[in-house]
Scaffold this active site. Structure first.
Site, short mmCIF file in Angstrom:
data_model
loop_
_atom_site.label_atom_id
_atom_site.label_comp_id
_atom_site.label_asym_id
_atom_site.label_seq_id
_atom_site.Cartn_x
_atom_site.Cartn_y
_atom_site.Cartn_z
N ASP A 166 5.60 -8.47 -8.98
CA ASP A 166 5.08 -7.42 -9.87
C ASP A 166 5.49 -6.02 -9.42
OD1 ASP A 166 3.98 -9.24 -11.57
OD2 ASP A 166 1.96 -9.13 -10.74
N GLU A 172 1.15 -3.30 6.96
CA GLU A 172 -0.06 -3.26 7.80
C GLU A 172 -1.16 -4.10 7.14
OE1 GLU A 172 -1.07 0.84 8.55
OE2 GLU A 172 0.80 1.15 9.68
N GLU A 184 9.26 -8.33 0.81
CA GLU A 184 10.31 -7.40 0.34
C GLU A 184 9.97 -6.86 -1.05
OE1 GLU A 184 12.98 -6.54 2.02
OE2 GLU A 184 13.46 -8.14 3.43
P1 TGC Z 1 7.88 6.69 -4.02
O1 TGC Z 1 7.08 7.92 -4.27
O2 TGC Z 1 8.47 5.97 -5.16
O3 TGC Z 1 9.04 7.01 -2.97
C1 TGC Z 1 8.76 7.64 -1.73
C2 TGC Z 1 10.02 8.32 -1.26
O4 TGC Z 1 11.04 7.35 -1.06
C3 TGC Z 1 12.16 7.62 -1.91
N1 TGC Z 1 12.68 6.32 -2.32
C4 TGC Z 1 13.81 5.81 -1.87
N2 TGC Z 1 14.73 6.31 -1.03
C5 TGC Z 1 15.79 5.52 -0.74
N3 TGC Z 1 15.95 4.29 -1.25
C6 TGC Z 1 15.04 3.76 -2.10
N4 TGC Z 1 15.18 2.53 -2.58
C7 TGC Z 1 13.91 4.52 -2.44
N5 TGC Z 1 12.82 4.32 -3.22
C8 TGC Z 1 12.07 5.45 -3.14
C9 TGC Z 1 11.61 8.45 -3.03
O5 TGC Z 1 12.60 9.21 -3.64
C10 TGC Z 1 10.60 9.29 -2.30
O6 TGC Z 1 11.31 10.30 -1.59
P2 TGC Z 1 10.64 11.72 -1.30
O7 TGC Z 1 11.73 12.50 -0.64
O8 TGC Z 1 10.24 12.25 -2.64
O9 TGC Z 1 9.47 11.46 -0.41
O10 TGC Z 1 6.97 5.70 -3.15
P3 TGC Z 1 5.59 5.01 -3.50
O11 TGC Z 1 4.67 5.27 -2.37
O12 TGC Z 1 5.13 5.33 -4.89
O13 TGC Z 1 5.98 3.46 -3.42
C11 TGC Z 1 6.90 2.91 -4.29
C12 TGC Z 1 6.98 1.36 -4.09
C13 TGC Z 1 5.66 0.72 -4.46
C14 TGC Z 1 8.03 0.87 -5.03
C15 TGC Z 1 7.40 1.02 -2.68
O14 TGC Z 1 6.60 1.52 -1.73
C16 TGC Z 1 7.61 -0.47 -2.46
O15 TGC Z 1 8.73 -0.91 -2.62
N6 TGC Z 1 6.56 -1.28 -2.07
C17 TGC Z 1 6.76 -2.66 -1.66
C18 TGC Z 1 6.67 -2.75 -0.15
C19 TGC Z 1 7.66 -3.70 0.42
O16 TGC Z 1 8.62 -4.11 -0.19
N7 TGC Z 1 7.46 -4.06 1.65
C20 TGC Z 1 8.39 -4.89 2.35
C21 TGC Z 1 8.06 -4.96 3.82
S1 TGC Z 1 9.37 -5.65 4.77
C22 TGC Z 1 9.39 -7.26 4.40
O17 TGC Z 1 8.72 -7.76 3.58
C23 TGC Z 1 10.34 -8.05 5.19
S2 TGC Z 1 10.32 -9.72 4.87
C24 TGC Z 1 11.80 -10.05 5.55
C25 TGC Z 1 12.17 -11.46 5.69
O18 TGC Z 1 11.50 -12.22 6.41
O19 TGC Z 1 13.22 -11.80 5.11
P1 FAD Z 2 -0.80 -6.71 -1.59
O1 FAD Z 2 -0.03 -5.45 -1.56
O2 FAD Z 2 -2.23 -6.67 -1.19
O3 FAD Z 2 -0.69 -7.32 -3.05
C1 FAD Z 2 -1.56 -8.35 -3.52
C2 FAD Z 2 -1.31 -8.51 -5.01
O4 FAD Z 2 -1.61 -7.29 -5.69
C3 FAD Z 2 0.15 -8.82 -5.35
O5 FAD Z 2 0.20 -9.74 -6.40
C4 FAD Z 2 0.71 -7.49 -5.80
O6 FAD Z 2 1.81 -7.63 -6.69
C5 FAD Z 2 -0.51 -6.88 -6.47
N1 FAD Z 2 -0.41 -5.42 -6.51
C6 FAD Z 2 -0.43 -4.55 -5.47
N2 FAD Z 2 -0.29 -3.30 -5.91
C7 FAD Z 2 -0.15 -3.36 -7.25
C8 FAD Z 2 0.05 -2.40 -8.28
N3 FAD Z 2 0.18 -1.10 -8.03
N4 FAD Z 2 0.14 -2.84 -9.55
C9 FAD Z 2 0.05 -4.17 -9.85
N5 FAD Z 2 -0.15 -5.12 -8.91
C10 FAD Z 2 -0.23 -4.72 -7.64
N6 FAD Z 2 6.48 -7.07 6.18
C11 FAD Z 2 7.16 -6.34 7.10
O7 FAD Z 2 6.98 -5.14 7.21
N7 FAD Z 2 8.09 -6.94 7.91
C12 FAD Z 2 8.34 -8.27 7.85
O8 FAD Z 2 9.20 -8.77 8.59
C13 FAD Z 2 7.60 -9.06 6.93
N8 FAD Z 2 7.77 -10.41 6.90
C14 FAD Z 2 6.94 -11.17 6.12
C15 FAD Z 2 6.98 -12.56 6.22
C16 FAD Z 2 6.12 -13.34 5.46
C17 FAD Z 2 6.14 -14.83 5.62
C18 FAD Z 2 5.24 -12.73 4.53
C19 FAD Z 2 4.34 -13.56 3.66
C20 FAD Z 2 5.20 -11.35 4.43
C21 FAD Z 2 6.03 -10.56 5.22
N9 FAD Z 2 5.95 -9.17 5.19
C22 FAD Z 2 6.67 -8.41 6.09
C23 FAD Z 2 4.93 -8.52 4.38
C24 FAD Z 2 5.29 -8.43 2.90
O9 FAD Z 2 6.25 -7.46 2.67
C25 FAD Z 2 3.99 -8.15 2.14
O10 FAD Z 2 3.23 -9.34 2.16
C26 FAD Z 2 4.24 -7.69 0.72
O11 FAD Z 2 4.86 -6.43 0.69
C27 FAD Z 2 2.93 -7.64 -0.10
O12 FAD Z 2 1.91 -7.02 0.60
P2 FAD Z 2 0.47 -7.73 0.73
O13 FAD Z 2 0.69 -9.11 1.24
O14 FAD Z 2 -0.39 -6.82 1.53
O15 FAD Z 2 -0.07 -7.85 -0.74
#
Ligand code: TGC
Ligand code: FAD
Length: 434
Positions: free
Chosen positions: A417, A182, A413
């Protein structure tokens, strides 16, 4: 259009030749110009060969190799000749969706009964590697569809949802997207504010998602939202539902051939049968991310191999100081270090693939591979750019496009960091996210 572009490229080639050799004799200038032009046309032909110093191919089955070669042929035929033009024009080639469907690039690990490929995770990895070798944006289209849309519907969906959505997503008749991020909640998705209320015979969905790959063209969105108790659930939103819009994000310098946008929900009525019943909580989307991050670990090596292969060939052809630049130690150092990192990552991916097949892979292992491989691909793209000199900044070679794409891949994804912190948590047992 292509003819015009070819003419422009050709003229640009002549210009470079004249500029560089204007103080030398004309024969040398013309030869150099012709050679450069020939080299560029050859690079358009896509002569890619993957490096395999450690004979990792011996670890693959014949089926794996067959799958890889059919995807590679597809990329050489359907992506490489056009990708620079699509990226330069910031054009998402929508027709690729049906082609990927026909190829079997969507949902390779989903069972055949639902239209998937029924393949193992090494096959999936190889498919992502080959597609991202062509372009990270093309891989995004495929990995979002497979890992982030088909996977949650298969894993957490009802039988009715599986039958309704999976075959059409697998064939490319429908395109899907995944809405987790979001505007105010990227790395911290648990803070999301998108929410739905139970209205008896339907849910009412409100909120907005940002940075969503495929969203402007998607027929189907898997959306993560909180219920009235603050619990996260997955819902399926279909294009055309009143109040649901998908504005496109413009002005990206990265993933320019991929379509990115928002998902906006303004009192959208979601039928109750569109809630994914199998799992709730943040763990559900994080499980999808594990699958997609695994694919990215392989995909990034595809981009790295393309940069390495282009640099190796360019270094052998490019003459400076009367010798191919490949004969200089500093250029060899760059190539040797690229190959070292690619080789380590090939072995890492293969082992991770085996663990995935055995159902033993952990989030920390996947984070390590995604983080390591994307970072090394970025570094390799930068070194390859150096080897290409000025030509490295042009669309004549794939380098700059890969480099710019990888700036998104290192962020989405889970950022570089965030993956480090996931590993830190694994090592110490202490989450350092807040
Ligand atoms: P945390 O407290 O660690 O976990 C919350 C709940 O989730 C469980 N859990 C998992 N369960 C299954 N598989 C996993 N890998 C899991 N990791 C954690 C955990 O056990 C817990 O369960 P419960 O039952 O206790 O509630 O969560 P947190 O809020 O502290 O966050 C942890 C963190 C920062 C690592 C996580 O939120 C994270 O990975 N943040 C990054 C966000 C992200 O990757 N966004 C991606 C969006 S999609 C995207 O970018 C698509 S791009 C695609 C493309 O174009 O190719
Ligand atoms: P932020 O979370 O605001 O992070 C900014 C900086 O702060 C980063 O360097 C980060 O590492 C740092 N930071 C944040 N928290 C911490 C911490 N606790 N400790 C230390 N450093 C921290 N999302 C979807 O849901 N679906 C999609 O299909 C999808 N496609 C995407 C396609 C593109 C081209 C891009 C650019 C993004 C896409 N995303 C999608 C979103 C993507 O997953 C997010 O951009 C990513 O998870 C980071 O979130 P943010 O951009 O809000 O950065």
């Amino acid at each position: 259009m292509n003819c015009i572009r070819w003419n422009l490229i050709y003229q640009k080639g002549l210009f470079y030749g004249k500029f560089e050799y204007r103080t030398d004799n004309h024969i040398c200038m013309d030869l150099q110009s012709q050679n450069a032009s020939k080299a560029r046309k050859i690079s358009k032909q896509d002569l890619f060969e993957h490096p395999d110093l450690y004979k990792v191919d011996d670890l693959l089955s014949e089926e794996h190799k067959l799958i890889r070669s059919s995807i590679r042929d597809f990329v050489k035929r359907e992506i490489s000749p056009y990708i620079e033009d699509w990226a330069q024009r910031s054009h998402f080639p929508y027709e690729i969706v049906k082609k990927f469907g026909n190829l079997g690039a969507f949902g390779p690990t989903i069972p055949v009964a639902y239209g998937g490929g029924g393949l193992d995770y090494i096959s999936y990895g190889l498919i992502m590697q080959e597609i991202e070798r062509g372009d990270s944006g093309m891989r995004s289209t495929a990995s979002v569809q497979g890992s982030l849309v088909m996977y949650p519907i298969y894993k957490f969906g009802s039988e009715q949802q599986r039958k309704k959505y999976l075959p059409k997503l697998a064939s490319g008749e429908w395109l899907g997207c995944f809405g987790l991020t979001e505007p105010d909640h990227g790395s911290n998705p648990s803070g999301m504010v998108t929410n739905f209320k139970d209205k008896g015979d339907h849910y009412l969905l409100n909120g907005a998602k940002m940075w969503i790959s495929n969203s402007p063209k998607a027929d189907v969105a898997v959306v993560w939202a909180k219920d009235e108790n603050g619990r996260i659930h997955g819902l399926i939103a279909d294009r055309g539902m009143p109040g649901f819009t998908t504005p496109e994000t413009h002005g990206k310098w990265s993933l320019r051939a991929s379509s990115t946008g928002e998902l906006v929900f303004d009192n959208v009525k979601i039928p109750k049968e569109n809630l994914l019943p199998g799992k709730s909580g943040l763990g559900a989307p994080l499980m999808c991310l594990d699958s997609a991050r695994y694919g990215i670990a392989w995909g990034a090596i595809g981009a790295a191999m393309d940069c390495y292969d282009a640099a190796r060939r360019y270094a052998a052809d490019r003459i400076q100081f009367g010798k191919p630049i490949a004969s200089f130690q500093l250029v060899q150092k760059k190539l040797a270090e690229m190959l070292t990192e690619i080789t380590k990552a090939q072995l890492l991916n293969w082992r991770l693939g085996v663990l995935m097949n055995e159902g033993k892979a952990t989030t920390a292992q996947i984070s390590l591979a995604k983080r390591n491989n994307v970072q090394l691909a970025l570094e390799i793209s930068r070194e390859a750019r150096q080897i290409h000199g000025g030509m490295g900044i042009t669309g004549e070679y794939p380098i700059m496009r890969h480099m710019m794409n990888l700036e998104s891949v290192v962020t989405y994804e889970g950022t570089h960091d965030i993956h480090l912190l996931i590993l830190g948590n694994e090592i110490t047992g202490i989450p350092a996210f807040v």
